[in-house]
Design an enzyme around this catalytic site. Structure first.
Site, PDB file in Angstrom:
ATOM      1  N   ARG A 175      13.435  -7.238   5.184  1.00 49.12           N
ATOM      2  CA  ARG A 175      14.781  -7.792   5.394  1.00 49.12           C
ATOM      3  C   ARG A 175      15.706  -6.704   5.877  1.00 49.12           C
ATOM      4  O   ARG A 175      15.554  -5.540   5.489  1.00 49.12           O
ATOM      5  CB  ARG A 175      15.362  -8.306   4.079  1.00 49.12           C
TER       6      ARG A 175
ATOM      7  N   HIS B 179       8.575   3.311   8.657  1.00 47.44           N
ATOM      8  CA  HIS B 179       8.447   2.415   9.806  1.00 47.44           C
ATOM      9  C   HIS B 179       7.211   2.821  10.626  1.00 47.44           C
ATOM     10  O   HIS B 179       7.007   4.011  10.889  1.00 47.44           O
ATOM     11  CB  HIS B 179       9.711   2.487  10.670  1.00 47.44           C
TER      12      HIS B 179
ATOM     13  N   THR C 102       0.834  -1.219   0.000  1.00 47.41           N
ATOM     14  CA  THR C 102       0.000   0.000   0.000  1.00 47.41           C
ATOM     15  C   THR C 102       0.866   1.266   0.000  1.00 47.41           C
ATOM     16  O   THR C 102       0.453   2.289  -0.535  1.00 47.41           O
ATOM     17  CB  THR C 102      -0.988   0.054   1.194  1.00 47.41           C
TER      18      THR C 102
ATOM     19  N   VAL D 207      19.608  -0.994  12.531  1.00 49.02           N
ATOM     20  CA  VAL D 207      18.202  -1.228  12.178  1.00 49.02           C
ATOM     21  C   VAL D 207      17.305  -0.096  12.683  1.00 49.02           C
ATOM     22  O   VAL D 207      17.307   0.228  13.873  1.00 49.02           O
ATOM     23  CB  VAL D 207      17.726  -2.582  12.771  1.00 49.02           C
TER      24      VAL D 207
ATOM     25  N   ASN E  86      13.322   4.533   4.470  1.00 49.83           N
ATOM     26  CA  ASN E  86      12.457   3.469   4.973  1.00 49.83           C
ATOM     27  C   ASN E  86      11.256   4.089   5.671  1.00 49.83           C
ATOM     28  O   ASN E  86      11.371   5.136   6.293  1.00 49.83           O
ATOM     29  CB  ASN E  86      13.255   2.618   5.975  1.00 49.83           C
TER      30      ASN E  86
HETATM   31  C1  GAR Z   1       3.904  -0.842   6.757  1.00 54.39           C
HETATM   32  O1  GAR Z   1       3.153  -0.645   7.931  1.00 54.39           O
HETATM   33  C2  GAR Z   1       5.351  -0.475   6.992  1.00 54.39           C
HETATM   34  O2  GAR Z   1       5.526   0.632   7.816  1.00 54.39           O
HETATM   35  C3  GAR Z   1       5.853  -1.733   7.647  1.00 54.39           C
HETATM   36  O3  GAR Z   1       5.252  -2.779   6.943  1.00 54.39           O
HETATM   37  C4  GAR Z   1       4.004  -2.327   6.429  1.00 54.39           C
HETATM   38  C5  GAR Z   1       3.992  -2.550   4.928  1.00 54.39           C
HETATM   39  O4  GAR Z   1       2.744  -2.244   4.395  1.00 54.39           O
HETATM   40  N1  GAR Z   1       7.272  -1.823   7.624  1.00 54.39           N
HETATM   41  C6  GAR Z   1       7.999  -2.294   8.612  1.00 54.39           C
HETATM   42  O5  GAR Z   1       7.535  -2.725   9.640  1.00 54.39           O
HETATM   43  C7  GAR Z   1       9.494  -2.301   8.350  1.00 54.39           C
HETATM   44  N2  GAR Z   1      10.192  -2.553   9.567  1.00 54.39           N
HETATM   45  P1  GAR Z   1       2.546  -2.105   2.834  1.00 54.39           P
HETATM   46  O6  GAR Z   1       3.165  -3.354   2.213  1.00 54.39           O
HETATM   47  O7  GAR Z   1       1.067  -2.090   2.640  1.00 54.39           O
HETATM   48  O8  GAR Z   1       3.205  -0.851   2.357  1.00 54.39           O
END
Ligand code: GAR
Length: 208
Positions: free
Chosen positions: A91, A109, A16, A144, A107
């Site tokens: 990853r 988060h 998304t 990280v 990134n």
């Molecule tokens: C999002 O909430 C993003 O912030 C998180 O994964 C989800 C991906 O959603 N990322 C992490 O936690 C990275 N450490 P999406 O695939 O719908 O964009």
């Protein structure tokens, strides 16, 4: 016409945040082009979203970390990526990868870093009992979820929140600040001094 910023996106899942960038470009809010979407997950919905938007995609099979990363670096370079966006990429990238693209990887988060780095940040926030959490866009460094912070947005935690309801509320803000961060980056308005990121607001009518 302004030269468009070429973006390489790394995504592992639903996509998304990738979709928010695609929509931002289509609405003319971003002067950028997503040159390539790379996934470590063959079935990622992110790949499907990219294909629908006529964006080239590559699945890179995760195996030995150094080989996986070498292949991803090659693909990003072949596609002349000037900015790499980790949009739900699950990853951890090695220092070798990160140092290959200094201050060129961002990134998103789902917490107000430095609180709740790592996996399941929304669950961590609920279990800790914070009343406010949020999301962060940051540059990626060797540690990280610890690089210089570009933008953050706060989100309240309600008593009856589940991980899902809180995640949905945060996600709305993620989409907003990710697109905003990419826009500011594409306009060359970010200056990084040590850990601090300064945004040049001259000539901007937007309130950041
Ligand atoms: C999002 O909430 C993003 O912030 C998180 O994964 C989800 C991906 O959603 N990322 C992490 O936690 C990275 N450490 P999406 O695939 O719908 O964009």
């Amino acid at each position: 016409m302004d030269k468009k910023l070429k973006i390489g996106v790394l995504a592992s899942g639903r996509g998304t945040n990738l979709q928010a960038m695609i929509d931002g470009i289509q609405r003319g809010e971003l002067s950028a082009e997503i040159a390539i979407v790379i996934s470590d997950n063959r079935d990622a919905m992110a790949l499907e979203r990219a294909r629908k938007a006529n964006i080239p995609t590559v699945y890179v099979k995760p195996g030995k970390k150094s080989e996986f990363e070498r292949e991803v670096i090659n693909i990003l370079e072949e596609n002349n990526a000037e900015l790499i966006v980790l949009a739900g990429f699950m990853r951890i990238l090695s220092p070798n990868f990160v140092n290959h693209f200094p201050l060129k990887i961002i990134n998103i988060h789902p917490s107000l870093l430095p609180s709740f780095p790592g996996l399941e940040a929304q669950r961590q926030a609920i279990e800790y009992g914070v009343k406010i959490t949020g999301c962060t866009v940051h540059f990626v460094n060797e540690m990280v979820d610890a690089g210089p912070i570009i933008l953050q947005e706060a989100v309240p935690v309600y008593d009856d929140d589940t991980v899902e309801s809180l995640s949905d509320r945060i996600l709305e803000k993620e989409h907003k600040i990710l697109v905003e961060a990419v826009r500011i980056f594409s306009e060359n308005k970010l200056k990084v001094i040590g850990r601090r990121v300064f945004i040049d607001k001259t000539g901007s009518d937007k309130c950041l």
